[in-house]
Design a protein around this motif. Structure first.
Motif, PDB file in Angstrom:
ATOM      1  N   SER A  86       0.816  -1.216   0.000  1.00  0.00           N
ATOM      2  CA  SER A  86       0.000   0.000   0.000  1.00  0.00           C
ATOM      3  C   SER A  86       0.853   1.272   0.000  1.00  0.00           C
ATOM      4  CB  SER A  86      -0.961   0.000   1.187  1.00  0.00           C
ATOM      5  OG  SER A  86      -0.241   0.132   2.394  1.00  0.00           O
ATOM      6  N   ILE A  87       2.154   1.124   0.113  1.00  0.00           N
ATOM      7  CA  ILE A  87       3.057   2.274   0.055  1.00  0.00           C
ATOM      8  C   ILE A  87       2.990   2.866  -1.353  1.00  0.00           C
ATOM      9  CG2 ILE A  87       5.492   2.985   0.142  1.00  0.00           C
ATOM     10  CD1 ILE A  87       5.895   0.708   2.221  1.00  0.00           C
ATOM     11  N   ASP A  88       2.974   4.192  -1.426  1.00  0.00           N
ATOM     12  CA  ASP A  88       2.953   4.860  -2.735  1.00  0.00           C
ATOM     13  C   ASP A  88       4.252   4.533  -3.471  1.00  0.00           C
ATOM     14  OD1 ASP A  88       2.570   6.471  -4.922  1.00  0.00           O
ATOM     15  OD2 ASP A  88       2.795   8.354  -3.830  1.00  0.00           O
ATOM     16  N   SER A  89       4.125   3.844  -4.581  1.00  0.00           N
ATOM     17  CA  SER A  89       5.296   3.356  -5.311  1.00  0.00           C
ATOM     18  C   SER A  89       5.764   4.302  -6.412  1.00  0.00           C
ATOM     19  CB  SER A  89       5.004   1.977  -5.900  1.00  0.00           C
ATOM     20  OG  SER A  89       3.948   2.070  -6.836  1.00  0.00           O
ATOM     21  N   ALA A  90       5.143   5.452  -6.537  1.00  0.00           N
ATOM     22  CA  ALA A  90       5.459   6.360  -7.639  1.00  0.00           C
ATOM     23  C   ALA A  90       6.918   6.820  -7.627  1.00  0.00           C
ATOM     24  CB  ALA A  90       4.523   7.564  -7.604  1.00  0.00           C
ATOM     25  N   ALA A  91       7.494   7.040  -6.449  1.00  0.00           N
ATOM     26  CA  ALA A  91       8.854   7.551  -6.357  1.00  0.00           C
ATOM     27  C   ALA A  91       9.915   6.450  -6.243  1.00  0.00           C
ATOM     28  CB  ALA A  91       8.970   8.497  -5.172  1.00  0.00           C
ATOM     29  N   ILE A  92       9.487   5.200  -6.300  1.00  0.00           N
ATOM     30  CA  ILE A  92      10.400   4.073  -6.129  1.00  0.00           C
ATOM     31  C   ILE A  92      10.749   3.500  -7.495  1.00  0.00           C
ATOM     32  CG2 ILE A  92      10.662   1.767  -5.107  1.00  0.00           C
ATOM     33  CD1 ILE A  92       8.581   2.630  -3.016  1.00  0.00           C
ATOM     34  N   PRO A  93      12.053   3.289  -7.759  1.00  0.00           N
ATOM     35  CA  PRO A  93      12.411   2.658  -9.042  1.00  0.00           C
ATOM     36  C   PRO A  93      11.711   1.304  -9.179  1.00  0.00           C
ATOM     37  CG  PRO A  93      14.362   3.466  -7.911  1.00  0.00           C
ATOM     38  CD  PRO A  93      13.216   3.618  -6.958  1.00  0.00           C
ATOM     39  N   TYR A  94      11.110   1.056 -10.314  1.00  0.00           N
ATOM     40  CA  TYR A  94      10.362  -0.167 -10.630  1.00  0.00           C
ATOM     41  C   TYR A  94       9.075  -0.301  -9.826  1.00  0.00           C
ATOM     42  CZ  TYR A  94      14.709  -1.226 -12.977  1.00  0.00           C
ATOM     43  OH  TYR A  94      15.814  -1.157 -13.773  1.00  0.00           O
ATOM     44  N   GLY A  95       8.717   0.751  -9.083  1.00  0.00           N
ATOM     45  CA  GLY A  95       7.427   0.852  -8.422  1.00  0.00           C
ATOM     46  C   GLY A  95       6.964  -0.362  -7.655  1.00  0.00           C
ATOM     47  N   TYR A  96       5.779  -0.831  -8.025  1.00  0.00           N
ATOM     48  CA  TYR A  96       5.148  -1.920  -7.274  1.00  0.00           C
ATOM     49  C   TYR A  96       5.936  -3.225  -7.341  1.00  0.00           C
ATOM     50  CZ  TYR A  96       3.307  -3.943 -11.599  1.00  0.00           C
ATOM     51  OH  TYR A  96       3.187  -4.535 -12.832  1.00  0.00           O
ATOM     52  N   LEU A  97       6.705  -3.437  -8.398  1.00  0.00           N
ATOM     53  CA  LEU A  97       7.510  -4.663  -8.483  1.00  0.00           C
ATOM     54  C   LEU A  97       8.616  -4.660  -7.427  1.00  0.00           C
ATOM     55  CD1 LEU A  97       7.772  -5.049 -12.362  1.00  0.00           C
ATOM     56  CD2 LEU A  97       6.301  -6.331 -10.778  1.00  0.00           C
ATOM     57  N   MET A  98       9.229  -3.502  -7.205  1.00  0.00           N
ATOM     58  CA  MET A  98      10.247  -3.386  -6.154  1.00  0.00           C
ATOM     59  C   MET A  98       9.603  -3.590  -4.786  1.00  0.00           C
ATOM     60  SD  MET A  98      13.352  -3.085  -5.287  1.00  0.00           S
ATOM     61  CE  MET A  98      14.151  -2.571  -6.793  1.00  0.00           C
ATOM     62  N   LEU A  99       8.423  -2.999  -4.589  1.00  0.00           N
ATOM     63  CA  LEU A  99       7.721  -3.204  -3.322  1.00  0.00           C
ATOM     64  C   LEU A  99       7.404  -4.680  -3.097  1.00  0.00           C
ATOM     65  CD1 LEU A  99       5.219  -0.198  -3.164  1.00  0.00           C
ATOM     66  CD2 LEU A  99       7.264  -0.560  -1.768  1.00  0.00           C
ATOM     67  N   GLN A 100       6.988  -5.384  -4.157  1.00  0.00           N
ATOM     68  CA  GLN A 100       6.668  -6.804  -4.002  1.00  0.00           C
ATOM     69  C   GLN A 100       7.919  -7.612  -3.672  1.00  0.00           C
ATOM     70  OE1 GLN A 100       3.284  -8.411  -4.235  1.00  0.00           O
ATOM     71  NE2 GLN A 100       4.694  -9.415  -2.866  1.00  0.00           N
ATOM     72  N   ALA A 101       9.037  -7.265  -4.288  1.00  0.00           N
ATOM     73  CA  ALA A 101      10.298  -7.953  -3.985  1.00  0.00           C
ATOM     74  C   ALA A 101      10.682  -7.732  -2.517  1.00  0.00           C
ATOM     75  CB  ALA A 101      11.405  -7.465  -4.914  1.00  0.00           C
ATOM     76  N   ILE A 102      10.547  -6.510  -2.049  1.00  0.00           N
ATOM     77  CA  ILE A 102      10.825  -6.207  -0.641  1.00  0.00           C
ATOM     78  C   ILE A 102       9.872  -6.980   0.257  1.00  0.00           C
ATOM     79  CG2 ILE A 102      10.706  -4.379   1.112  1.00  0.00           C
ATOM     80  CD1 ILE A 102      11.680  -2.460  -1.190  1.00  0.00           C
ATOM     81  N   SER A 103       8.606  -7.005  -0.113  1.00  0.00           N
ATOM     82  CA  SER A 103       7.606  -7.705   0.677  1.00  0.00           C
ATOM     83  C   SER A 103       7.911  -9.202   0.773  1.00  0.00           C
ATOM     84  CB  SER A 103       6.220  -7.488   0.083  1.00  0.00           C
ATOM     85  OG  SER A 103       5.266  -8.188   0.843  1.00  0.00           O
TER      86      SER A 103
END
Length: 127
Positions: A86-103
């Motif tokens: 649910s973190i805003d992924s707009a400012a993260i390189p690769y966005g939601y995919l990076m968040l999923q990898a972290i998760s």
């Protein structure tokens, strides 16, 4: 290190089994994707629980104790994933995919710790 290897091995086998069953149910048996995914997921969870119980942790803890703890661990992992995603992924390189990898890293680490010290533990550590 042997424990981590067994834990990851079971996880990989579970994922491969899940995707194989999903493919079989959808592509060969013509099941609707949501139904096939749900059935495959439940079967994968049961396999994962039993494989960790007997192979990864060689636990003698009764299933009536470790089973409900496993469910709590999975639900908590689901919630951790939801919070991270649910973190805003707009400012993260690769966005939601990076968040999923972290998760994935966070949830797998969480599951390993809880599995070792609570779900399959021979000593009651509360919670």
């Amino acid at each position: 290190m042997k424990l981590l290897g067994r834990f990851l091995f079971v996880g990989i086998v579970t994922a491969l089994g899940y995707f194989s069953l999903l493919l079989l149910l959808v592509e060969y048996l013509g099941w609707p994707v949501p139904l096939a995914s749900s059935i495959a997921y439940i079967i994968a969870l049961v396999f994962n629980y039993l494989a960790h119980h007997h192979f990864t942790f060689t636990s003698s803890v009764d299933h009536k104790h470790s089973g409900w703890r496993y469910v709590i661990m999975c639900v908590t992992g689901f919630m951790i994933n939801a919070v991270i995603m649910s973190i805003d992924s707009a400012a993260i390189p690769y966005g939601y995919l990076m968040l999923q990898a972290i998760s994935i890293v966070v949830v797998v680490s969480w599951n390993l710790l809880l599995s070792r010290y609570w779900v399959y533990s021979h000593t009651d550590r509360g919670l």
